[in-house]
Design an enzyme around this catalytic site. Structure first.
Site, short mmCIF file in Angstrom:
data_model
loop_
_atom_site.label_atom_id
_atom_site.label_comp_id
_atom_site.label_asym_id
_atom_site.label_seq_id
_atom_site.Cartn_x
_atom_site.Cartn_y
_atom_site.Cartn_z
N PHE A 155 67.19 60.17 93.26
CA PHE A 155 68.14 59.14 93.74
C PHE A 155 69.51 59.53 93.20
CE2 PHE A 155 70.97 55.67 93.23
CZ PHE A 155 70.68 54.75 94.20
N GLU A 156 70.43 59.78 94.08
CA GLU A 156 71.80 60.06 93.65
C GLU A 156 72.75 59.60 94.73
OE1 GLU A 156 72.10 64.35 93.17
OE2 GLU A 156 71.90 64.17 91.00
N ILE A 157 73.85 58.97 94.33
CA ILE A 157 74.95 58.74 95.25
C ILE A 157 76.14 59.37 94.56
CG2 ILE A 157 76.35 57.02 96.46
CD1 ILE A 157 74.02 55.05 96.16
#
Ligand SMILES: Nc1nc2c(ncn2[C@@H]2O[C@H](COP(=O)(O)OP(=O)(O)OP(=O)(O)O)[C@@H](O)[C@H]2O)c(=O)[nH]1
Ligand SMILES: [Mg+2]
Length: 488
Positions: free
Chosen positions: A348-350
Site C-alpha cells: 500500500f503506497e500513495i
C-alpha cells in the site's frame, strides 16, 4: 514481503469475499440533487417565508419556482453559484482526525493537512455531476498502478472492484498495469470491464527485469538455496528478486509514467474497506506530502541482514544527500545502533513519483544495486523505500493514512469507524506489528512498536507502573503498556 499462509477468521473472510457492485452511472436524480442542494441555504428559506405574504397565488408560485430554477441553472452554468461551496452550509461533518507524528517544524512548510481535510472531505458533494467535473479539472496527474501477472486476474479484479466502489468511481483516475510479459487479451478485457476509468497495459523493459552483469551468478544461486533452506518467504524465487528490485528502483522510470506525478500502488487480492470522501492525490499534492502509508511493521530480517550496514555506509559517503530535517531515530535500534527492521508495508503506497526520481533516491538505489543485495540476499522494496523516505523526506511530508481500511493477506488495518464508513472491525494501532516475523527468526524486536516509534512523543507514553518485563512474565508480548490516546 513474505507472509505465512493466510488463515482468516470466518467473519473476516465473509466480508472479503463479498463482491462489490460496479460503479453506477450518474442518474437524473444525481443531477437534480445539484439544484436542490444549491437552493436550500438559510438565505433561501428567509426569502421564501417573506414571499408567502406577497405572492400568494399558485400560478405566481409556479412562476416564481420556474424563475428560481432558471436562475440557479444559469448561476451554476456560468460559475456564479458553486454548488459544493453553497451546499456545505447544510452539511454537518466531522472529518477524521488524523493521527500525526510529533513534528519538528520544517522551514518553508506551511501546509495544514488537517484544515485541508476539514474543507475538502464531503461525501454528499461527490455524487453530483458538477462536483465530478470540478474534481477532474486541474487535478493531479496521478494513476493507480499494479504490477501483476496474467494468472492473477481474479485477484486483480477483486482489488479493482473494491477500489472503484470505495473511491475511484467518483474520480476515474486511470489504471496502469505492469507485467514482465505481455498481458493476455482476457486480462485486458476483464480489467477494463471492471472500471469506467481508462486502463493502460505496460510491459517492463528487459533491462529492468534481469540479472545485472555485475552479479555473480554462482553466489546468487547459492543465496537462493540458502534462503529456501531457512524458509525466508519466496526468497528462492528468481522472479521475486527481480520484483523487489523493480519496485525499489525502476517502476517510476517506465516511459508510460512519464506524464504522471503521483501513484497509488495496488496489488491483486488486497482489500479496501472504507469509503473515501476526499481525493488522496489532491490531498498529497496540496499539502506538499511525498509519501503515504497505512501500516508500519516488521518483516523477517533474515531477508536483508546487510541492508542496514550498507545504508549506513551510503550515508557516510553521501551525507550531503540526507535531508537536513530527516528524522531517522525511529529506524534505529537503541541497543545495536543498527536498522531496527521497521518498515512501511509497501504494497500500500500513495506517493510522489518525483520523489523516487530524485537524485537522492537514485544515488541510494544505485549504491544498493551495485552491492548486489537484491540478489545475494532478498532485499525487499519495503525496507528500501522506508530507509530512502527516512533519509530524504522530513516527517512532515510523510502521511499515515489511518483512515483507509486495508488488508494484504494476514495483515489488516481498520480505523475507528466513526465518520468514515468501513466494512471492517477496528484494529489496534499496533496490530500486525510482527505478524510477518516467523518464530524461527531470531531477530530482536524494537523497544516500541514501529508505528509508535514513528509517531514518537506522547504516543510512547506508558501506563504508570507498567514494565515490559512484568508484562512478558505474565505471558504478554510486551507491547500493551501504552497510555491509549484518542482514535486508537
Ligand atoms: N508480472 C509479474 N508480477 C509479479 C511477479 N512477481 C510478483 N509480482 C507482483 O508483485 C507484487 C508482489 O508480489 P507477491 O508475490 O504478492 O509478493 P508479496 O506481497 O511480498 O508476497 P505475499 O505476501 O505472498 O503476497 C504482486 O502484485 C504480484 O502480482 C512476476 O514475476 N511477474
Ligand atoms: Mg502480495
Amino acid at each position: 514481503m513474505d507472509t505465512p499462509t493466510p488463515m482468516l477468521p470466518r467473519k473476516v473472510s465473509n466480508v472479503l469475499h463479498k463482491r462489490s457492485p460496479l460503479p453506477k452511472p450518474f442518474s437524473a436524480d444525481d443531477i437534480s440533487q445539484l439544484g436542490s442542494i444549491t437552493i436550500s441555504s438559510e438565505e433561501g428559506n428567509a426569502w421564501e417565508d417573506a414571499s408567502e405574504v406577497f405572492w400568494d397565488t399558485p400560478k405566481r408560485r409556479t412562476r416564481r419556482q420556474t424563475a428560481l430554477y432558471l436562475l440557479v441553472a444559469i448561476g451554476v452554468t456560468f460559475g456564479f453559484i458553486t454548488p459544493f461551496r453553497t451546499s456545505s452550509i447544510n452539511l454537518v461533518f466531522d472529518p477524521y482526525k488524523p493521527i500525526r507524528p510529533e513534528l519538528s517544524p520544517t522551514p518553508g512548510n506551511t501546509a495544514d493537512p488537517i484544515k485541508w481535510l476539514k474543507e475538502n472531505s464531503n461525501d454528499k458533494h461527490a455524487v453530483t455531476k458538477g462536483f465530478l467535473s470540478r474534481l477532474q479539472h486541474g487535478r493531479p496527474r496521478a494513476a493507480l498502478i499494479s504490477l501483476v501477472r496474467n494468472a492473477e486476474l481474479p485477484g486483480m479484479i477483486q482489488s479493482i472492484r473494491q477500489m472503484e466502489e470505495k473511491w475511484n468511481a467518483k474520480y476515474l483516475y486511470p489504471w496502469i498495469f505492469f507485467n514482465d510479459e505481455p498481458f493476455s487479451d482476457e486480462f485486458k478485457t476483464e480489467t477494463q470491464n471492471a472500471t469506467a476509468a481508462k486502463c493502460f497495459y505496460a510491459v517492463i523493459p528487459k533491462e529492468h527485469w534481469s540479472l545485472p552483469e555485475w552479479i555473480d551468478e554462482d553466489r546468487f544461486i547459492n543465496g537462493l538455496e540458502y534462503l529456501g533452506t531457512i524458509g525466508v518467504g519466496k526468497g528462492w524465487l528468481v522472479s521475486y528478486h527481480h520484483m523487489c528490485r523493480w519496485n525499489s528502483g525502476f517502476f517510476y522510470k517506465h516511459p508510460i509514467l512519464k506524464d504522471y506525478d503521483w501513484y497509488w500502488r495496488v496489488e491483486p487480492d488486497v482489500h479496501y474497506f472504507c469509503k473515501m470522501s476526499y481525493d488522496p492525490f489532491r490531498f498529497m499534492r496540496d499539502n506538499n506530502l511525498k509519501y503515504g502509508f497505512n501500516m508500519n511493521i516488521l518483516d523477517d530480517a533474515r531477508s536483508f541482514p546487510s541492508l542496514g550496514p550498507h545504508t549506513a555506509a551510503f550515508m557516510k559517503t553521501s551525507p550531503h544527500l540526507v535531508h537536513p530535517n530527516a528524522d531517522l531515530t525511529w529506524l534505529v535500534d537503541t541497543n545495536t545502533s543498527d536498522y531496527n527492521n521497521c518498515q512501511f508495508f509497501s504494497n500500500f503506497e500513495i506517493g510522489s513519483l518525483n520523489f523516487w526520481r530524485s537524485p537522492q533516491h537514485q544515488a541510494y538505489f544505485d549504491y544498493l544495486d551495485q552491492a548486489g543485495g537484491f540478489y545475494y540476499e532478498r532485499w525487499g522494496d519495503a525496507p528500501v523505500h522506508t530507509l530512502s523516505i527516512g533519509m530524504f523526506v522530513p516527517k512532515a511530508e510523510i502521511w499515515f493514512f489511518r483512515d483507509l481500511g486495508y488488508q494484504h493477506d494476514v495483515n489488516m488495518h481498520c480505523p475507528p469507524n466513526r465518520e468514515v464508513a468501513c466494512d471492517c472491525q477496528k484494529t489496534r494501532l499496533d496490530e500486525n506489528f510482527y505478524k510477518l516475523v516467523p518464530l524461527q527468526s531470531p531477530q530482536r524486536k524494537p523497544d516500541d512498536t514501529c508505528i509508535r516509534q514513528f509517531l514518537g512523543g506522547k504516543w510512547l507514553e506508558k501506563k504508570d507502573g507498567w514494565t515490559m518485563g512484568v508484562e512478558k512474565a505474565f505471558g504478554g508480548d510486551g507491547y500493551h503498556g501504552y497510555k491509549l490516546l484518542e482514535d486508537e
